[in-house]
Design a protein around this motif. Structure first.
Motif, PDB file in Angstrom:
ATOM      1  N   ASP A  92       0.759  -1.267   0.117  1.00 47.88           N
ATOM      2  CA  ASP A  92       0.009  -0.071  -0.014  1.00 47.88           C
ATOM      3  C   ASP A  92       0.742   1.209  -0.015  1.00 47.88           C
ATOM      4  OD1 ASP A  92       1.004  -0.136   2.503  1.00 47.88           O
ATOM      5  OD2 ASP A  92      -0.788   0.314   3.427  1.00 47.88           O
ATOM      6  N   ASN A  93       2.294   1.144  -0.280  1.00 48.34           N
ATOM      7  CA  ASN A  93       2.959   2.169  -0.277  1.00 48.34           C
ATOM      8  C   ASN A  93       3.253   3.057   1.036  1.00 48.34           C
ATOM      9  OD1 ASN A  93       3.951   2.134  -3.012  1.00 48.34           O
ATOM     10  ND2 ASN A  93       2.064   3.161  -3.695  1.00 48.34           N
ATOM     11  N   SER A  94       2.889   2.531   2.188  1.00 45.50           N
ATOM     12  CA  SER A  94       3.122   3.252   3.469  1.00 45.50           C
ATOM     13  C   SER A  94       4.531   2.912   3.989  1.00 45.50           C
ATOM     14  CB  SER A  94       2.029   2.233   4.503  1.00 45.50           C
ATOM     15  OG  SER A  94       2.440   1.085   4.384  1.00 45.50           O
ATOM     16  N   ARG A  95       5.260   1.896   3.453  1.00 45.53           N
ATOM     17  CA  ARG A  95       6.641   1.774   3.980  1.00 45.53           C
ATOM     18  C   ARG A  95       7.636   1.737   2.738  1.00 45.53           C
ATOM     19  NH1 ARG A  95       7.067  -2.791   6.971  1.00 45.53           N
ATOM     20  NH2 ARG A  95       5.274  -3.685   6.616  1.00 45.53           N
ATOM     21  N   ASN A  96       7.276   2.017   1.608  1.00 48.02           N
ATOM     22  CA  ASN A  96       8.164   1.903   0.416  1.00 48.02           C
ATOM     23  C   ASN A  96       9.220   3.124   0.595  1.00 48.02           C
ATOM     24  OD1 ASN A  96       7.111  -0.526  -0.141  1.00 48.02           O
ATOM     25  ND2 ASN A  96       5.643   0.400  -1.476  1.00 48.02           N
ATOM     26  N   PHE A  97      10.259   2.913  -0.405  1.00 49.21           N
ATOM     27  CA  PHE A  97      11.225   4.232  -0.503  1.00 49.21           C
ATOM     28  C   PHE A  97      11.798   4.011  -1.641  1.00 49.21           C
ATOM     29  CE2 PHE A  97      15.703   5.476  -0.175  1.00 49.21           C
ATOM     30  CZ  PHE A  97      15.673   6.907   0.435  1.00 49.21           C
ATOM     31  N   CYS A  98      12.418   5.374  -2.137  1.00 51.65           N
ATOM     32  CA  CYS A  98      13.002   5.272  -3.384  1.00 51.65           C
ATOM     33  C   CYS A  98      14.024   6.275  -3.328  1.00 51.65           C
ATOM     34  CB  CYS A  98      12.216   5.336  -4.602  1.00 51.65           C
ATOM     35  SG  CYS A  98      13.054   5.587  -6.087  1.00 51.65           S
ATOM     36  N   THR A  99      15.292   6.363  -3.812  1.00 48.27           N
ATOM     37  CA  THR A  99      16.109   7.295  -3.746  1.00 48.27           C
ATOM     38  C   THR A  99      15.880   8.702  -4.603  1.00 48.27           C
ATOM     39  OG1 THR A  99      17.526   6.341  -5.246  1.00 48.27           O
ATOM     40  CG2 THR A  99      17.885   5.740  -3.206  1.00 48.27           C
ATOM     41  N   CYS A 100      14.963   8.486  -5.498  1.00 48.84           N
ATOM     42  CA  CYS A 100      14.859   9.555  -6.270  1.00 48.84           C
ATOM     43  C   CYS A 100      14.168  11.031  -5.745  1.00 48.84           C
ATOM     44  CB  CYS A 100      13.973   9.079  -7.665  1.00 48.84           C
ATOM     45  SG  CYS A 100      11.932   9.110  -7.324  1.00 48.84           S
ATOM     46  N   TYR A 101      14.352  11.980  -6.478  1.00 50.59           N
ATOM     47  CA  TYR A 101      13.840  13.545  -5.584  1.00 50.59           C
ATOM     48  C   TYR A 101      12.487  13.566  -5.393  1.00 50.59           C
ATOM     49  CZ  TYR A 101      13.599  18.351  -4.799  1.00 50.59           C
ATOM     50  OH  TYR A 101      13.263  19.437  -4.137  1.00 50.59           O
ATOM     51  N   ASP A 102      11.787  12.986  -6.786  1.00 51.75           N
ATOM     52  CA  ASP A 102      10.314  13.087  -6.882  1.00 51.75           C
ATOM     53  C   ASP A 102       9.523  12.185  -5.499  1.00 51.75           C
ATOM     54  OD1 ASP A 102       7.601  13.425  -7.896  1.00 51.75           O
ATOM     55  OD2 ASP A 102       7.775  11.235  -8.452  1.00 51.75           O
ATOM     56  N   PHE A 103      10.161  11.167  -5.294  1.00 49.47           N
ATOM     57  CA  PHE A 103       9.530  10.302  -4.082  1.00 49.47           C
ATOM     58  C   PHE A 103       9.786  11.004  -2.796  1.00 49.47           C
ATOM     59  CE2 PHE A 103      10.219   7.494  -0.351  1.00 49.47           C
ATOM     60  CZ  PHE A 103       9.089   6.980  -0.539  1.00 49.47           C
ATOM     61  N   LYS A 104      10.854  11.883  -2.443  1.00 46.34           N
ATOM     62  CA  LYS A 104      11.088  12.583  -1.244  1.00 46.34           C
ATOM     63  C   LYS A 104      10.404  13.659  -1.206  1.00 46.34           C
ATOM     64  CE  LYS A 104      15.808  10.834  -0.857  1.00 46.34           C
ATOM     65  NZ  LYS A 104      17.092  10.926  -0.648  1.00 46.34           N
ATOM     66  N   THR A 105       9.754  14.250  -2.259  1.00 46.13           N
ATOM     67  CA  THR A 105       9.130  15.479  -2.198  1.00 46.13           C
ATOM     68  C   THR A 105       7.490  15.466  -2.424  1.00 46.13           C
ATOM     69  OG1 THR A 105       9.840  16.203  -4.527  1.00 46.13           O
ATOM     70  CG2 THR A 105      11.064  16.815  -2.735  1.00 46.13           C
ATOM     71  N   ASN A 106       7.006  14.322  -3.150  1.00 44.89           N
ATOM     72  CA  ASN A 106       5.725  14.146  -3.621  1.00 44.89           C
ATOM     73  C   ASN A 106       4.449  14.042  -2.483  1.00 44.89           C
ATOM     74  OD1 ASN A 106       5.393  11.439  -3.621  1.00 44.89           O
ATOM     75  ND2 ASN A 106       6.269  11.297  -5.515  1.00 44.89           N
ATOM     76  N   ARG A 107       5.232  13.298  -1.522  1.00 49.73           N
ATOM     77  CA  ARG A 107       4.298  12.912  -0.430  1.00 49.73           C
ATOM     78  C   ARG A 107       2.992  12.058  -0.902  1.00 49.73           C
ATOM     79  NH1 ARG A 107       3.880  17.624   4.077  1.00 49.73           N
ATOM     80  NH2 ARG A 107       6.051  18.447   4.091  1.00 49.73           N
ATOM     81  N   LEU A 108       3.572  11.264  -1.618  1.00 51.06           N
ATOM     82  CA  LEU A 108       2.544  10.228  -2.371  1.00 51.06           C
ATOM     83  C   LEU A 108       2.931   8.788  -1.512  1.00 51.06           C
ATOM     84  CD1 LEU A 108       2.486  11.259  -5.927  1.00 51.06           C
ATOM     85  CD2 LEU A 108       0.781  11.711  -4.134  1.00 51.06           C
ATOM     86  N   GLY A 109       4.082   8.536  -1.354  1.00 50.64           N
ATOM     87  CA  GLY A 109       4.544   7.211  -0.973  1.00 50.64           C
ATOM     88  C   GLY A 109       5.080   6.443  -2.003  1.00 50.64           C
ATOM     89  N   THR A 110       4.909   7.032  -3.195  1.00 49.39           N
ATOM     90  CA  THR A 110       5.125   6.223  -4.564  1.00 49.39           C
ATOM     91  C   THR A 110       6.019   7.138  -5.492  1.00 49.39           C
ATOM     92  OG1 THR A 110       4.442   4.507  -6.153  1.00 49.39           O
ATOM     93  CG2 THR A 110       3.006   6.479  -5.618  1.00 49.39           C
ATOM     94  N   CYS A 111       6.388   6.576  -6.660  1.00 48.04           N
ATOM     95  CA  CYS A 111       6.955   7.218  -7.863  1.00 48.04           C
ATOM     96  C   CYS A 111       6.845   6.320  -8.764  1.00 48.04           C
ATOM     97  CB  CYS A 111       8.324   7.716  -7.332  1.00 48.04           C
ATOM     98  SG  CYS A 111       9.411   6.303  -7.047  1.00 48.04           S
ATOM     99  N   LYS A 112       7.529   6.835  -9.983  1.00 47.94           N
ATOM    100  CA  LYS A 112       7.501   5.936 -11.334  1.00 47.94           C
ATOM    101  C   LYS A 112       8.345   4.529 -11.064  1.00 47.94           C
ATOM    102  CE  LYS A 112      10.588   9.105 -13.563  1.00 47.94           C
ATOM    103  NZ  LYS A 112      10.956  10.000 -14.523  1.00 47.94           N
ATOM    104  N   HIS A 113       9.584   4.849 -10.139  1.00 54.10           N
ATOM    105  CA  HIS A 113      10.237   3.688 -10.161  1.00 54.10           C
ATOM    106  C   HIS A 113       9.993   2.543  -9.174  1.00 54.10           C
ATOM    107  CE1 HIS A 113      12.693   7.546 -10.581  1.00 54.10           C
ATOM    108  NE2 HIS A 113      13.009   6.847 -11.635  1.00 54.10           N
ATOM    109  N   ILE A 114       9.029   3.005  -8.159  1.00 52.55           N
ATOM    110  CA  ILE A 114       8.482   2.301  -7.408  1.00 52.55           C
ATOM    111  C   ILE A 114       7.242   1.319  -8.054  1.00 52.55           C
ATOM    112  CG2 ILE A 114       6.893   1.720  -5.259  1.00 52.55           C
ATOM    113  CD1 ILE A 114       8.370   3.801  -3.781  1.00 52.55           C
ATOM    114  N   GLU A 115       6.423   2.182  -9.012  1.00 52.62           N
ATOM    115  CA  GLU A 115       5.476   1.631  -9.691  1.00 52.62           C
ATOM    116  C   GLU A 115       6.253   0.505 -10.756  1.00 52.62           C
ATOM    117  OE1 GLU A 115       2.399   1.800  -8.969  1.00 52.62           O
ATOM    118  OE2 GLU A 115       2.606   3.410  -7.374  1.00 52.62           O
TER     119      GLU A 115
END
Length: 243
Positions: A92-115
Motif C-alpha cells: 500500500d506504499n506506506s513503507r516503501n522508499f526510493c532514492t529519487c527526488y520525486d519520491f522524497k518531495t511528492n508526499r504520495l509514498g510512491t513514484c514511477k520507479h516504485i510503480e
C-alpha cells in the motif's frame, strides 16, 4: 437468388498475451496529466499518473535481494541513464522508499520507479501472490513515512517486540509516530534499542529528518526570547557573511 448463410466465427481460444494485458491496463488507467478527473482526489490522480509513466518507460528492474517480492531493487532508466534504489516493504506504499527526488518531495509514498517494480512483480504469478502477504521481518526500525505530513514511524518486528515497544511507548502516538519528545531523546533511545536487539535500525533519512527537526526547534527557542522582548539579536552574533 441463392440464400447466403452467414458463417458464425468459432472462438479461437487464443490467450491474451502479457503485452496485450499491459496495453489494456494502460488504456484503463489513462488520465490527463493536465486536468484532474472529478472523481479522483489529488493524491489518487498523481499516483495514477506515476503508474502511467512507469508503463511507458522501458525500465530495467533488477532485484538486489533473494526474495519473491519484498526487498531491494535497482531501477535503471535507459532514457536518462540514471539508476535508483527502491526498497519495497508494503503493497500500500506506506513503507516503501526510493532514492529519487520525486519520491522524497511528492508526499504520495510512491513514484514511477516504485510503480515499475510493482509492474514487474505483478507479471509473475509467484511474486504477485507474495505481494498479497504482509512483510514482517524480524528486526524493528524507525523510518520516514513520506505520505501526506511526513513523520517518523516505528515498525515493530518479531524479535524482542515487547521490550522495544515498552522502550518507545512514552514517545509514540497511537499511530506509532515518534513525538517531538522522542526527537529530543533519540540518542539514548537508539543506544538502548540496539542494546535490546543489535539488529534495530534507524534509517539514514530518518536520522536526518530528526536532526533537521531538532535544529529548527533550537533556532526557534533561541529567537523566541528576542521576539518576546521585541528585540533582535545583535548582528555580531551572525555566523554568515552579509551582502
Amino acid at each position: 437468388m441463392k440464400n447466403v448463410k452467414k458463417k458464425l466465427k468459432k472462438p479461437t481460444g487464443k490467450k491474451i498475451t502479457g503485452k496485450e494485458k499491459a496495453k489494456k491496463t494502460l488504456k484503463k488507467l489513462h488520465v490527463s496529466h493536465v486536468k484532474k478527473p472529478e472523481k479522483m482526489s489529488v493524491t489518487e490522480w498523481q499516483s495514477v499518473l506515476r503508474k502511467q509513466i512507469a508503463q511507458t518507460i522501458p525500465f530495467r528492474v533488477n532485484s538486489l535481494t533473494d526474495s519473491l517480492a519484498y526487498g531491494d531493487y535497482k531501477v535503471f532508466n535507459p532514457a536518462t541513464n540514471n539508476s535508483y534504489k527502491v526498497a519495497l516493504r508494503s503493497r500500500d506504499n506506506s513503507r516503501n522508499f526510493c532514492t529519487c527526488y520525486d519520491f522524497k518531495t511528492n508526499r504520495l509514498g510512491t513514484c514511477k520507479h516504485i510503480e515499475a517494480v510493482f509492474i514487474k512483480l505483478n507479471k509473475n504469478r509467484a511474486s504477485k501472490k507474495a505481494l498479497q502477504e504482509e512483510y514482517l521481518p524480524p528486526y524493528s526500525s524507525l523510518y520516514v513515512d513520506y505520505r501526506s505530513d511526513q513523520a517518523i514511524r516505528l515498525r515493530i518486528g518479531t524479535d524482542d517486540a515487547k521490550e522495544l515497544q515498552k522502550l518507545f511507548q512514552p514517545f509514540l502516538t497511537e499511530d506509532l509516530i515518534l513525538s517531538e519528545a522522542g526527537y529530543d531523546h533519540i540518542d539514548s533511545l537508539l543506544e538502548k534499542a540496539c542494546h535490546i536487539n543489535p539488529s534495530f535500525r534507524c534509517y539514514e533519512d530518518a536520522l536526518e529528518f530528526i536532526i533537521r527537526k531538532r535544529e529548527i526547534k533550537e533556532r526557534k527557542n533561541y529567537l523566541q526570547e528576542f521576539m518576546d522582548n521585541k528585540k533582535f539579536p545583535p548582528v555580531s552574533n551572525l555566523k554568515v557573511t552579509l551582502f
